[in-house]
Design a protein around this motif. Structure first.
Motif, PDB file in Angstrom:
ATOM      1  N   ASP A   1       0.841  -1.192   0.000  1.00 30.21           N
ATOM      2  CA  ASP A   1       0.000   0.000   0.000  1.00 30.21           C
ATOM      3  C   ASP A   1       0.875   1.240   0.000  1.00 30.21           C
ATOM      4  OD1 ASP A   1      -2.327   1.425  -0.117  1.00 30.21           O
ATOM      5  OD2 ASP A   1      -3.034   0.910   1.891  1.00 30.21           O
ATOM      6  N   ILE A   2       0.284   2.373  -0.389  1.00 30.04           N
ATOM      7  CA  ILE A   2       0.995   3.647  -0.464  1.00 30.04           C
ATOM      8  C   ILE A   2       0.087   4.750   0.053  1.00 30.04           C
ATOM      9  CG2 ILE A   2       0.323   4.029  -2.881  1.00 30.04           C
ATOM     10  CD1 ILE A   2       3.106   5.351  -3.242  1.00 30.04           C
ATOM     11  N   ASP A   3       0.643   5.646   0.882  1.00 32.24           N
ATOM     12  CA  ASP A   3      -0.111   6.754   1.444  1.00 32.24           C
ATOM     13  C   ASP A   3      -0.070   7.944   0.483  1.00 32.24           C
ATOM     14  OD1 ASP A   3      -1.679   7.972   3.362  1.00 32.24           O
ATOM     15  OD2 ASP A   3      -0.281   7.625   5.011  1.00 32.24           O
ATOM     16  N   GLU A   4      -0.824   8.983   0.802  1.00 36.02           N
ATOM     17  CA  GLU A   4      -0.885  10.142  -0.079  1.00 36.02           C
ATOM     18  C   GLU A   4       0.452  10.881  -0.165  1.00 36.02           C
ATOM     19  OE1 GLU A   4      -3.157  10.574  -2.118  1.00 36.02           O
ATOM     20  OE2 GLU A   4      -4.713   9.310  -1.272  1.00 36.02           O
ATOM     21  N   ASP A   5       1.278  10.795   0.873  1.00 36.02           N
ATOM     22  CA  ASP A   5       2.574  11.470   0.846  1.00 36.02           C
ATOM     23  C   ASP A   5       3.659  10.624   0.189  1.00 36.02           C
ATOM     24  OD1 ASP A   5       2.950   9.520   2.791  1.00 36.02           O
ATOM     25  OD2 ASP A   5       4.192  10.818   4.053  1.00 36.02           O
ATOM     26  N   GLY A   6       3.312   9.417  -0.256  1.00 40.13           N
ATOM     27  CA  GLY A   6       4.274   8.535  -0.903  1.00 40.13           C
ATOM     28  C   GLY A   6       4.881   7.487  -0.002  1.00 40.13           C
ATOM     29  N   THR A   7       4.499   7.449   1.277  1.00 40.64           N
ATOM     30  CA  THR A   7       4.985   6.405   2.173  1.00 40.64           C
ATOM     31  C   THR A   7       4.453   5.049   1.724  1.00 40.64           C
ATOM     32  OG1 THR A   7       5.071   7.918   4.060  1.00 40.64           O
ATOM     33  CG2 THR A   7       5.022   5.570   4.559  1.00 40.64           C
ATOM     34  N   VAL A   8       5.359   4.077   1.619  1.00 39.82           N
ATOM     35  CA  VAL A   8       4.999   2.729   1.170  1.00 39.82           C
ATOM     36  C   VAL A   8       5.175   1.770   2.342  1.00 39.82           C
ATOM     37  CG1 VAL A   8       5.558   0.845  -0.419  1.00 39.82           C
ATOM     38  CG2 VAL A   8       5.692   3.224  -1.198  1.00 39.82           C
ATOM     39  N   ILE A   9       4.258   0.831   2.483  1.00 36.84           N
ATOM     40  CA  ILE A   9       4.393  -0.194   3.518  1.00 36.84           C
ATOM     41  C   ILE A   9       4.421  -1.573   2.872  1.00 36.84           C
ATOM     42  CG2 ILE A   9       3.270   1.165   5.319  1.00 36.84           C
ATOM     43  CD1 ILE A   9       0.779  -0.712   4.817  1.00 36.84           C
ATOM     44  N   GLY A  10       5.010  -2.523   3.594  1.00 36.60           N
ATOM     45  CA  GLY A  10       5.077  -3.900   3.123  1.00 36.60           C
ATOM     46  C   GLY A  10       5.626  -4.798   4.204  1.00 36.60           C
ATOM     47  N   THR A  11       6.075  -5.957   3.806  1.00 39.75           N
ATOM     48  CA  THR A  11       6.576  -6.951   4.751  1.00 39.75           C
ATOM     49  C   THR A  11       7.796  -7.634   4.161  1.00 39.75           C
ATOM     50  OG1 THR A  11       4.317  -7.350   5.552  1.00 39.75           O
ATOM     51  CG2 THR A  11       5.978  -8.997   6.104  1.00 39.75           C
ATOM     52  N   LEU A  12       8.829  -7.825   4.998  1.00 39.53           N
ATOM     53  CA  LEU A  12      10.027  -8.537   4.586  1.00 39.53           C
ATOM     54  C   LEU A  12       9.954  -9.976   5.061  1.00 39.53           C
ATOM     55  CD1 LEU A  12      12.830  -5.963   5.549  1.00 39.53           C
ATOM     56  CD2 LEU A  12      11.335  -5.987   3.522  1.00 39.53           C
ATOM     57  N   ASP A  13      10.249 -10.909   4.173  1.00 42.41           N
ATOM     58  CA  ASP A  13      10.332 -12.331   4.504  1.00 42.41           C
ATOM     59  C   ASP A  13       9.111 -12.834   5.259  1.00 42.41           C
ATOM     60  OD1 ASP A  13      12.819 -12.621   3.259  1.00 42.41           O
ATOM     61  OD2 ASP A  13      13.896 -11.979   5.058  1.00 42.41           O
ATOM     62  N   ASN A  14       7.971 -12.230   4.953  1.00 46.69           N
ATOM     63  CA  ASN A  14       6.695 -12.646   5.545  1.00 46.69           C
ATOM     64  C   ASN A  14       6.666 -12.528   7.062  1.00 46.69           C
ATOM     65  OD1 ASN A  14       4.008 -13.591   4.917  1.00 46.69           O
ATOM     66  ND2 ASN A  14       4.548 -15.533   5.864  1.00 46.69           N
ATOM     67  N   LYS A  15       7.535 -11.668   7.637  1.00 48.02           N
ATOM     68  CA  LYS A  15       7.564 -11.588   9.095  1.00 48.02           C
ATOM     69  C   LYS A  15       7.988 -10.235   9.645  1.00 48.02           C
ATOM     70  CE  LYS A  15      12.253 -13.542   9.462  1.00 48.02           C
ATOM     71  NZ  LYS A  15      13.053 -14.647  10.048  1.00 48.02           N
ATOM     72  N   VAL A  16       8.527  -9.351   8.842  1.00 48.09           N
ATOM     73  CA  VAL A  16       9.022  -8.070   9.341  1.00 48.09           C
ATOM     74  C   VAL A  16       8.205  -6.927   8.742  1.00 48.09           C
ATOM     75  CG1 VAL A  16      11.007  -6.518   9.531  1.00 48.09           C
ATOM     76  CG2 VAL A  16      11.362  -9.010   9.545  1.00 48.09           C
TER      77      VAL A  16
END
Length: 397
Positions: free
Chosen positions: A229-244
């Motif tokens: 996902d991405i916020d309006e300011d361009g911040t992106v979120i996700g997950t590393l190795d299905n755990k972080v």
């Protein structure tokens, strides 16, 4: 690699009838990640990165865009929280027997998802002003529109070959493939037109729908990463190795998000959505095995969590059990209640979202995937009396 199905499956404990929840989306996500491992880039030379302090830093970081003031969860917003919701079944083109809504814009005007036509496969759909329209993505086996912004520009993916998804953007009635990959999926778009996705191994950011993607940096030793996902300011979120749980900020910095304290237990987490600095996801006690091998299994209870990126604070959300779906600018969330059923959590108020038919003990019969910024519109899926998944909107007041 465990999929979101592994996280949701504990909810569906011995229903009196088989759940018709569209876990196919989560399963296909896991399948895409396996299928596109090692997929290359058409413009790899343009994706220059440099190692910095044990991690990776983009050679040309994005400009810093200050976060707007947080829309805090206060007594004032609680007073404005809805108290009840009614459900509306949305139309489905060509009499497809089932469909679902998976994404919406923050105002709750545009909705996107997919249907399951009578002949098999899936068909991307966009809804606006109560009208459903098929979006002809290339390929004919599996496809999905995953997100849409306030201008009605939507993104998603489609299999154009047997085991290779490709990312697409839909704008003004026209479909275009996002450039620069030989296999990837697009998951989210903000109002500036920035698109977040991944190729199953690397998180990606398209600054525009016509630009080649930037491969977002990850710490050394990371085996796989998602950008969801991405916020309006361009911040992106996700997950590393299905755990972080991980965040990439507009100034080019990136870091793992903190975990809640559960008596010193080693925890893992996964992120789902971000809106105006509020992030939702789940955490659980760490499992055994390797994420890369696919042997990794979650241990202990999976619990919903919410992060505030402005304060760095993370809290467990015990009013939602295991699954966390939509989040809005107020930090309100949708999810599954501890006793089952779709819920809207507005500050400390929990509003039950009715289904099209009695759930008959199936905790996953109704799922709200999206929530508008004003908290008045949620959308997702509900099983009808024939146990078919239908696209629905909840109107709350």
């Amino acid at each position: 690699m465990p999929s979101d199905f592994d996280l949701l499956r504990p909810l569906d404990t011995e229903p009196r009838s088989p759940s018709t929840v569209d876990i196919a989306l989560a399963i296909s996500t896991a399948r895409r990640k396996r299928a596109v491992r090692g997929a290359g880039y058409a413009g790899a030379a343009a994706l220059t990165v440099a190692a910095v302090a044990g991690g990776m830093m983009i050679s040309s970081p994005r400009a810093t865009i200050p976060l707007p003031p947080a829309a805090s969860a206060t007594a004032a917003t609680a007073a404005n929280a809805p108290t009840s919701c009614v459900i509306e079944r949305m139309p489905v083109p060509n009499a497809a027997p089932s469909a679902l809504i998976f994404g919406s814009d923050p105002t709750g005007k545009f909705f996107v998802g997919r249907s399951s036509p009578k002949g098999g496969g899936s068909q991307a759909i966009i809804w606006h002003d109560g009208v459903a329209r098929e979006v002809a993505l290339p390929g004919d086996t599996e496809e999905q529109l995953t997100d849409v912004n306030t201008s009605g520009t939507a993104v998603g993916w489609s299999y154009v070959a047997e085991n290779t998804p490709m990312p697409f953007v839909y704008r003004n009635g026209k479909v275009d493939q996002l450039p620069g990959t030989q296999g990837a999926s697009a998951y989210a778009i903000n109002d500036k037109g920035e698109v977040a996705g991944d190729d199953g191994v690397h998180p990606l950011l398209w600054a525009t729908s016509s630009s080649y993607p930037t491969r977002l940096p990850v710490p050394e030793g990371t085996q796989s990463a998602t950008a969801v996902d991405i916020d309006e300011d361009g911040t992106v979120i996700g997950t590393l190795d299905n755990k972080v749980p991980y965040v990439w900020l507009p100034d080019g910095t990136h870091h793992a998000l903190p975990m809640p304290d559960l008596g010193g237990k080693q925890l893992e987490g996964r992120l789902f959505h971000i809106r105006q600095g509020w992030v939702n996801g789940v955490v659980n006690e760490g499992g055994a095995g390797s994420a890369a091998s696919g042997a990794k299994k979650a241990q202990g209870a999976v619990q919903a969590a919410r992060w505030n990126l402005r304060t760095g604070k993370v809290t467990l959300v015990d009013r939602i059990d295991k699954g966390a779906f939509g989040v809005n600018a107020l930090g309100w969330q949708t999810g599954i209640g501890p006793e089952g059923g779709a819920k809207l959590l507005a500050d400390d108020r929990v509003i039950s979202l009715p289904g099209l038919a009695p759930a008959r003990g199936d905790q996953l019969a109704d799922i709200a995937y999206t929530l508008s910024d004003d908290g008045r519109t949620a959308a997702g899926q509900s099983d009808d009396a024939n146990d078919e998944i239908q696209p629905v909107i909840w109107h709350c007041k």
